[in-house]
Design a protein around this motif. Structure first.
Motif, PDB file in Angstrom:
ATOM      1  N   SER A   6       0.854  -1.183   0.000  1.00 51.59           N
ATOM      2  CA  SER A   6       0.000   0.000   0.000  1.00 51.59           C
ATOM      3  C   SER A   6       0.888   1.231   0.000  1.00 51.59           C
ATOM      4  CB  SER A   6      -0.925   0.012   1.228  1.00 51.59           C
ATOM      5  OG  SER A   6      -1.794   1.129   1.191  1.00 51.59           O
ATOM      6  N   LEU A   7       0.710   2.107  -0.996  1.00 53.93           N
ATOM      7  CA  LEU A   7       1.485   3.327  -1.127  1.00 53.93           C
ATOM      8  C   LEU A   7       0.574   4.515  -0.839  1.00 53.93           C
ATOM      9  CD1 LEU A   7       3.409   2.529  -4.451  1.00 53.93           C
ATOM     10  CD2 LEU A   7       4.184   2.175  -2.097  1.00 53.93           C
ATOM     11  N   PRO A   8       0.713   5.176   0.329  1.00 50.13           N
ATOM     12  CA  PRO A   8      -0.171   6.303   0.661  1.00 50.13           C
ATOM     13  C   PRO A   8       0.078   7.489  -0.266  1.00 50.13           C
ATOM     14  CG  PRO A   8       1.007   5.489   2.609  1.00 50.13           C
ATOM     15  CD  PRO A   8       1.657   4.878   1.421  1.00 50.13           C
ATOM     16  N   SER A   9      -0.985   8.216  -0.588  1.00 48.76           N
ATOM     17  CA  SER A   9      -0.836   9.428  -1.386  1.00 48.76           C
ATOM     18  C   SER A   9      -0.524  10.626  -0.504  1.00 48.76           C
ATOM     19  CB  SER A   9      -2.123   9.707  -2.171  1.00 48.76           C
ATOM     20  OG  SER A   9      -3.210   9.920  -1.284  1.00 48.76           O
TER      21      SER A   9
ATOM     22  N   ILE B 154       2.664  -2.844  -9.769  1.00 50.62           N
ATOM     23  CA  ILE B 154       2.970  -1.570  -9.132  1.00 50.62           C
ATOM     24  C   ILE B 154       3.941  -0.764  -9.982  1.00 50.62           C
ATOM     25  CG2 ILE B 154       3.942  -0.473  -7.086  1.00 50.62           C
ATOM     26  CD1 ILE B 154       1.205  -1.833  -6.695  1.00 50.62           C
ATOM     27  N   SER B 155       4.923  -1.428 -10.565  1.00 48.56           N
ATOM     28  CA  SER B 155       5.884  -0.748 -11.433  1.00 48.56           C
ATOM     29  C   SER B 155       5.187  -0.123 -12.638  1.00 48.56           C
ATOM     30  CB  SER B 155       6.969  -1.736 -11.885  1.00 48.56           C
ATOM     31  OG  SER B 155       7.867  -1.129 -12.779  1.00 48.56           O
ATOM     32  N   GLU B 156       4.235  -0.848 -13.230  1.00 44.18           N
ATOM     33  CA  GLU B 156       3.495  -0.334 -14.390  1.00 44.18           C
ATOM     34  C   GLU B 156       2.656   0.886 -14.001  1.00 44.18           C
ATOM     35  OE1 GLU B 156       3.130  -1.262 -17.685  1.00 44.18           O
ATOM     36  OE2 GLU B 156       4.839  -2.617 -17.496  1.00 44.18           O
ATOM     37  N   VAL B 157       2.010   0.828 -12.858  1.00 41.88           N
ATOM     38  CA  VAL B 157       1.162   1.950 -12.425  1.00 41.88           C
ATOM     39  C   VAL B 157       2.008   3.194 -12.175  1.00 41.88           C
ATOM     40  CG1 VAL B 157      -0.370   2.794 -10.605  1.00 41.88           C
ATOM     41  CG2 VAL B 157      -0.617   0.465 -11.464  1.00 41.88           C
ATOM     42  N   LEU B 158       3.133   3.038 -11.495  1.00 40.65           N
ATOM     43  CA  LEU B 158       3.988   4.181 -11.216  1.00 40.65           C
ATOM     44  C   LEU B 158       4.601   4.752 -12.497  1.00 40.65           C
ATOM     45  CD1 LEU B 158       5.795   2.994  -7.952  1.00 40.65           C
ATOM     46  CD2 LEU B 158       3.810   4.502  -8.175  1.00 40.65           C
TER      47      LEU B 158
ATOM     48  N   CYS C 105       0.224 -10.932 -18.001  1.00 41.65           N
ATOM     49  CA  CYS C 105       1.043 -11.387 -16.867  1.00 41.65           C
ATOM     50  C   CYS C 105       0.412 -12.560 -16.124  1.00 41.65           C
ATOM     51  CB  CYS C 105       1.274 -10.228 -15.902  1.00 41.65           C
ATOM     52  SG  CYS C 105       2.148  -8.835 -16.637  1.00 41.65           S
ATOM     53  N   ALA C 106      -0.560 -13.205 -16.721  1.00 37.34           N
ATOM     54  CA  ALA C 106      -1.309 -14.262 -16.035  1.00 37.34           C
ATOM     55  C   ALA C 106      -0.415 -15.410 -15.580  1.00 37.34           C
ATOM     56  CB  ALA C 106      -2.419 -14.780 -16.947  1.00 37.34           C
ATOM     57  N   ALA C 107       0.660 -15.666 -16.289  1.00 36.68           N
ATOM     58  CA  ALA C 107       1.511 -16.809 -15.951  1.00 36.68           C
ATOM     59  C   ALA C 107       2.497 -16.508 -14.823  1.00 36.68           C
ATOM     60  CB  ALA C 107       2.271 -17.274 -17.191  1.00 36.68           C
ATOM     61  N   LEU C 108       2.621 -15.245 -14.437  1.00 35.25           N
ATOM     62  CA  LEU C 108       3.578 -14.894 -13.385  1.00 35.25           C
ATOM     63  C   LEU C 108       3.079 -15.360 -12.019  1.00 35.25           C
ATOM     64  CD1 LEU C 108       4.547 -11.226 -14.371  1.00 35.25           C
ATOM     65  CD2 LEU C 108       5.862 -13.320 -14.766  1.00 35.25           C
ATOM     66  N   GLU C 109       4.023 -15.661 -11.126  1.00 35.72           N
ATOM     67  CA  GLU C 109       3.648 -16.010  -9.765  1.00 35.72           C
ATOM     68  C   GLU C 109       3.300 -14.739  -8.986  1.00 35.72           C
ATOM     69  OE1 GLU C 109       6.720 -18.353  -8.053  1.00 35.72           O
ATOM     70  OE2 GLU C 109       6.340 -20.083  -9.357  1.00 35.72           O
ATOM     71  N   ALA C 110       2.766 -14.914  -7.765  1.00 34.11           N
ATOM     72  CA  ALA C 110       2.170 -13.805  -7.018  1.00 34.11           C
ATOM     73  C   ALA C 110       3.120 -12.626  -6.840  1.00 34.11           C
ATOM     74  CB  ALA C 110       1.688 -14.311  -5.658  1.00 34.11           C
ATOM     75  N   GLN C 111       4.344 -12.877  -6.336  1.00 35.40           N
ATOM     76  CA  GLN C 111       5.234 -11.761  -6.039  1.00 35.40           C
ATOM     77  C   GLN C 111       5.674 -11.012  -7.290  1.00 35.40           C
ATOM     78  OE1 GLN C 111       6.152 -10.763  -2.654  1.00 35.40           O
ATOM     79  NE2 GLN C 111       6.528  -8.969  -3.927  1.00 35.40           N
ATOM     80  N   PRO C 112       6.191 -11.664  -8.330  1.00 38.92           N
ATOM     81  CA  PRO C 112       6.556 -10.903  -9.530  1.00 38.92           C
ATOM     82  C   PRO C 112       5.350 -10.257 -10.201  1.00 38.92           C
ATOM     83  CG  PRO C 112       6.856 -13.270  -9.881  1.00 38.92           C
ATOM     84  CD  PRO C 112       6.628 -13.070  -8.434  1.00 38.92           C
ATOM     85  N   PHE C 113       4.183 -10.908 -10.120  1.00 46.32           N
ATOM     86  CA  PHE C 113       2.962 -10.320 -10.671  1.00 46.32           C
ATOM     87  C   PHE C 113       2.674  -8.988  -9.966  1.00 46.32           C
ATOM     88  CE2 PHE C 113      -1.542  -9.531 -10.795  1.00 46.32           C
ATOM     89  CZ  PHE C 113      -1.945  -9.926 -12.060  1.00 46.32           C
ATOM     90  N   HIS C 114       2.716  -9.000  -8.638  1.00 46.43           N
ATOM     91  CA  HIS C 114       2.466  -7.782  -7.857  1.00 46.43           C
ATOM     92  C   HIS C 114       3.492  -6.696  -8.177  1.00 46.43           C
ATOM     93  CE1 HIS C 114       3.749  -5.349  -4.363  1.00 46.43           C
ATOM     94  NE2 HIS C 114       2.450  -5.130  -4.212  1.00 46.43           N
TER      95      HIS C 114
END
Length: 540
Positions: A330-333, A512-516, A499-508
């Protein structure tokens, strides 16, 4: 016995050489890293309560408060309360930071005032005029650069007494629409109580409204002359105006002086008094700014502490083996967040997960988010049904928040068999992502929490297959905007498929990297929260 200082200050020297003077008030004067200190040490090596300065019959003394690195005076670590004298260097156990120099109010102020007194007694020729002007400007320069507010007020009154030959001086400051006596001094530089000024304050206030220059009146009953010098707010004066005129609307306060009747004050001394008043006005306005900055700093520290506590309440570790894998952040604004998420293992075969978004921002939203988190943990520990937990939380918020705040929430449990149960109280519909890239939205099953007491929340069910992932998120992700005012919402489905094939941590991490990156440096408008749950199958 050495006379005690009337007041003292610490000269704080930044490593860059910049100097700031801080008045040692109130007493005892607390020093440390904690936000409740009067002087906050900007060093993680300092103790929260490091040292204290107090007044004694002999002067000011500094005492160490069992700090880790100790308190040092002139290079020596003190073991007990130690008297301070002007020029003493104070340290707090680390030499590569700020420097602190103690100084008493007596020396510098009195030397300058004595110069004015000597200059005022000189002849009225050019030499005498120049000496008086230079003496007053020296005081003004000192006030402008280094003194604390308390020293400013006393020095202004003492200087005014010297210039006019008055017997008493009072400094009256404006508070909202009234004037209040803040300080009194006599010609012997002794403090006077506010009650010593018997002239009604409304008389002074009315006189300031009617006159636009130095006010001089005679009070027959007391057989004394009164001089009032306005302290003007320089921010309200245009550059083309003459700064010796003032009105009530731009008045910070005034210097009130009473003299023996028929006292003649040289015209030049009155002009110098006005010059000093303008300098004092500047310092008083600066003192307000400094106090505001101090309050802002304390508030920022409180916010930082609250933010740190909030972040510590979030999950620190996530399951990375077994039948359930997870990742989240969670990244607060702002300083504190209105979003929260949590993941809690009920037993070997069951996990509970939650994500919530409280309306609005700030402390109230953060407090409500913390309440929801506590309710979630209590509900999952008691093994209550999803419907029962959410219904009780809704009733609690209706009672406490009085419908001024509401929250959206997604609350789910996952069994080792792959059975997913959830309640979606008006939250962004989480995505179920199959290994093949197929997307299913987990739609709402009830209204947001805190709006209606009799709201009902149904529980939905779904069977997960090995490799399925669930993305629960806040609208800070879908409403993220780029510099073309486009939102990430339109890009999210395609990202999930890719990204459906990625596991939980790399998916997450990739999400976040894409959103930022999509933000491209723009200020974050809302909290960005994401929780990824990956079901690996009972065999794991």
């Amino acid at each position: 016995m050495k006379a005690a200082f009337a007041e003292a200050a610490l000269e704080v020297i930044h490593p860059s050489g910049e100097r700031t003077r801080i008045s040692i008030t109130p007493l005892p004067f607390r020093i440390g890293r904690g936000p409740d200190n009067h002087l906050i040490l900007r060093d993680s090596r300092a103790s929260r309560a490091h040292a204290s300065i107090k007044s004694t019959s002999d002067g000011f003394a500094i005492e160490d408060l069992d700090s880790l690195h100790g308190t040092w005076v002139n290079g020596r670590r003190i073991e007990s309360a130690t008297l301070l004298k002007s020029g003493d260097s104070i340290g707090f156990g680390f030499e590569d930071g700020y420097q602190y120099i103690f100084s008493g109010e007596d020396d510098r102020i009195h030397r300058l005032l004595n110069r004015i007194s000597a200059a005022s007694s000189q002849a009225d020729g050019a030499a005498g005029q120049f000496a008086r002007l230079r003496a007053v400007l020296d005081v003004a320069r000192t006030l402008q650069t280094s003194l604390g507010a308390g020293e400013v007020l006393r020095a202004v009154l003492d200087t005014a007494l010297t210039l006019t030959g008055a017997e008493r001086a009072f400094l009256i400051l404006r508070s909202d629409d009234e004037f209040e006596v803040k300080l009194g001094r006599d010609k012997f530089r002794r403090s006077l109580p506010a009650a010593a000024l018997t002239i009604p304050a409304d008389v002074i206030s009315r006189a300031l409204e009617e006159r636009r220059d130095l006010l001089s009146v005679t009070l027959d009953a007391s057989r004394r002359d009164v001089i009032c010098v306005p302290l003007v707010s320089l921010g309200s004066i245009d550059a083309q105006e003459t700064v010796t005129i003032s009105s009530r609307s731009d008045t910070l306060g005034l210097i009130y002086l009473d003299c023996p009747q028929q006292t003649v004050v040289p015209e030049l001394n009155l002009e110098l008094l006005h010059t000093l008043a303008l300098e004092a006005s500047t310092v008083l306005e600066n003192a307000k700014v400094l106090e505001s900055e101090r309050e802002k700093l304390l508030l920022e520290q409180e916010f930082n502490l609250a933010r740190k506590i909030q972040q510590n309440l979030l999950p620190r570790t996530f399951p990375d083996s077994g039948w359930l894998r997870a990742a989240g952040s969670s990244l607060p604004s702002a300083e504190v967040a209105g979003d929260y998420f949590d993941l809690h293992q009920i037993d070997a075969d069951n996990w509970a997960a939650v994500i919530a978004d409280v309306s609005g921002k700030g402390i109230s939203s953060a407090l409500l988010a913390s309440l929801l988190q506590g309710a979630f943990l209590l509900g999952s520990d008691l093994s209550a049904s999803l419907e029962e937990v959410v219904t009780k939380i809704n009733g609690f918020l209706v009672d406490r928040a009085q419908r001024e705040k509401y929250a959206t929430l997604f609350y789910a449990t996952i069994h080792s068999s792959g059975m997913l149960e959830w309640v979606n109280a008006g939250h962004c519909a989480p995505y179920l992502i199959s290994r093949s890239g197929a997307l299913t939205e987990l739609q709402t099953t009830g209204t947001p929490l805190g709006l209606w007491r009799n709201a009902r929340y149904s529980v939905a069910h779904l069977q997960l297959a090995p490799g399925d992932k669930i993305l629960a998120y806040s609208d800070g992700i879908t409403e993220a905007e780029n510099d073309r005012n486009e939102t990430f919402e339109l890009r999210l489905p395609q990202f999930l498929k890719d990204c459906a094939a990625l596991e939980a941590q790399p998916f997450h991490d990739k999400l976040i990297s894409e959103v930022l990156a999509f933000h491209n440096g723009r200020k974050q408008a809302d909290d960005i929260t994401a929780l990824v749950l990956e079901y690996r199958g009972a065999a794991n």
